[in-house]
Design a protein around this motif. Structure first.
Motif, mmCIF file in Angstrom:
data_model
loop_
_atom_site.group_PDB
_atom_site.id
_atom_site.type_symbol
_atom_site.label_atom_id
_atom_site.label_comp_id
_atom_site.label_asym_id
_atom_site.label_seq_id
_atom_site.Cartn_x
_atom_site.Cartn_y
_atom_site.Cartn_z
ATOM 1 N N HIS A 1 0.825 -1.211 0.000
ATOM 2 C CA HIS A 1 0.000 0.000 0.000
ATOM 3 C C HIS A 1 0.862 1.265 0.000
ATOM 4 O O HIS A 1 0.449 2.299 -0.549
ATOM 5 N N ALA A 2 2.061 1.186 0.602
ATOM 6 C CA ALA A 2 2.928 2.367 0.720
ATOM 7 C C ALA A 2 3.679 2.677 -0.567
ATOM 8 O O ALA A 2 4.161 3.798 -0.756
ATOM 9 N N ILE A 3 3.788 1.696 -1.467
ATOM 10 C CA ILE A 3 4.563 1.884 -2.698
ATOM 11 C C ILE A 3 3.892 2.890 -3.618
ATOM 12 O O ILE A 3 2.679 2.858 -3.833
ATOM 13 N N LYS A 4 4.715 3.795 -4.153
ATOM 14 C CA LYS A 4 4.250 4.801 -5.115
ATOM 15 C C LYS A 4 5.077 4.698 -6.393
ATOM 16 O O LYS A 4 6.096 4.004 -6.427
ATOM 17 N N LYS A 5 4.652 5.412 -7.397
ATOM 18 C CA LYS A 5 5.435 5.454 -8.636
ATOM 19 C C LYS A 5 6.802 6.078 -8.392
ATOM 20 O O LYS A 5 7.764 5.795 -9.108
#
Length: 385
Positions: free
Chosen positions: A133-137
């Motif tokens: 959930h914490a991963i971003k582009k």
């Protein structure tokens, strides 16, 4: 004195000391020197690199020797971030990292990076769903310790590695507390980098190593540095490195047997402490998700500093957390991350076992805890009157 602070540091073994002295006398050349004496030292240095890489199931070209685990953490992280910050500015770590990693990410925030500190749950572990959930582009790197230095929780680094590989995100792990205690396989965990230290496994202080996957791009922290392929400045501590690798091989080869022995001692402690649950709260779990040599606990209503001093008075050496954190007398960040109050966090103490720990030591330690608790109860009764 019964020594139960092996997670802070270990006594240097006779084998490591012998190798240190021998190499100091016979391989005194600078490995960077081009004459025969320097070449002799360089050959030994490369041999150490090969041996360590085989213990980690990595490549010898990824081994960089450092002054210890903290430097290995900082240089590995900074070298990777320097090279990949063009892809984004988001970093992920946990709230329960060693101070060298936690403070590094605090600095990264001051430099303009966005940092997500993942929570740890009641068992001391992160949840993969929280990480996903914490991963971003814009996420370029994740740093999650392998084993917690205060409660011994072991993170699922192979599962983490699989997830991060799918997202093409760099993965670093602080493996200082786990190296030599439980298996570490760079290939299976898909680690881009890790850190380990000599003095946690009966080697000399002032020696450690970072590993960076040779297929991963990194950028040197100090331009113009030539030692360790530009990773860090300064002539290599060859006697310390040789002693480190010698004891690393011995410890890793003996790992399974020592695991079973330490598990037996820890299980005895856990069972005895559970009988005293009115006064003692155990913060370490009992399963394969926990290191065999670390046991965290709290004596309710008693500050850890006081417990530590009382233990010392009665002849047992324990600690109130990681040595790099307790120097500033701050409450345990791991306890705070677990949701403990600041008062509860200050109650925390850590017992950590090693190769000189015996069942007799465990029995004496339990007896000393009983004495300390009884003394505390007596003082409280007298205070009420």
């Amino acid at each position: 004195m019964i020594y139960l602070d092996y997670a802070a540091t270990t006594p240097t073994s006779d084998e490591a000391l012998h190798v240190y002295n021998k190499v100091s006398q016979s391989f005194y050349g600078n490995p960077s020197s081009l004459h025969d004496i320097g070449s002799k030292a360089q050959h030994l240095l490369q041999s150490c690199r090969r041996e360590l890489s085989s213990l980690l199931n990595g490549s010898e070209n990824g081994i960089y020797f450092t002054s210890g685990g903290s430097e290995a953490n900082i240089l590995a992280l900074k070298s990777l971030i320097n090279a990949h910050q063009g892809k984004g500015n988001h970093l992920i770590t946990t709230a329960a990292e060693h101070s060298s990693v936690f403070n590094f990410f605090q600095l990264m925030m001051e430099e303009g990076f966005e940092v997500t500190f993942l929570p740890i749950h009641e068992d001391g572990l992160i949840q993969i769903k929280d990480l996903k959930h914490a991963i971003k582009k814009s996420t370029i790197l994740v740093s999650i310790h392998h084993g917690n230095g205060e409660i011994g929780a072991v993170q699922p680094i192979e599962e983490i590695g699989d997830l991060l590989e799918a997202y093409d995100i760099l993965f670093h792990s602080d493996c200082v507390q786990t190296f030599g205690k439980i298996p570490i396989n760079i290939q299976k965990a898909k680690l881009d980098s890790l850190s380990i230290s000599s003095h946690k496994i009966y080697g000399p202080k002032g020696v450690g190593s970072a590993y960076i996957n040779p297929n991963t791009t990194w950028q040197q922290e100090i331009p113009g540095t030539t030692h360790e392929s530009g990773f860090r400045p300064g002539t290599e501590n060859l006697p310390g490195i040789a002693a480190f690798i010698t004891i690393a091989a011995a410890v890793c080869n003996h790992m399974e047997i020592e695991q079973k022995r330490l598990n037996k001692l820890k299980l005895y402690l856990v069972n005895e402490l559970r009988k005293r649950s009115t006064f003692i709260h155990i913060e370490s779990g009992w399963s394969t998700d926990y290191l065999p040599h670390i046991l965290g606990l709290r004596i309710k209503g008693m500050e850890g500093q006081y417990t530590m001093l009382e233990c010392n008075r009665y002849g047992v050496a324990v600690s109130t957390g990681t040595a790099c954190q307790i120097a500033n007398l701050a409450p345990s960040r791991t306890m705070l991350a677990l949701g403990r109050s600041e008062t509860e966090a200050k109650e925390f103490i850590r017992l950590s076992l090693g190769k000189q720990s015996t069942m007799e030591d465990m029995q004496k330690t339990i007896s000393i805890f009983d004495t300390i608790i009884e003394k505390s109860l007596l003082v409280r009764r007298e205070t009420k009157h």
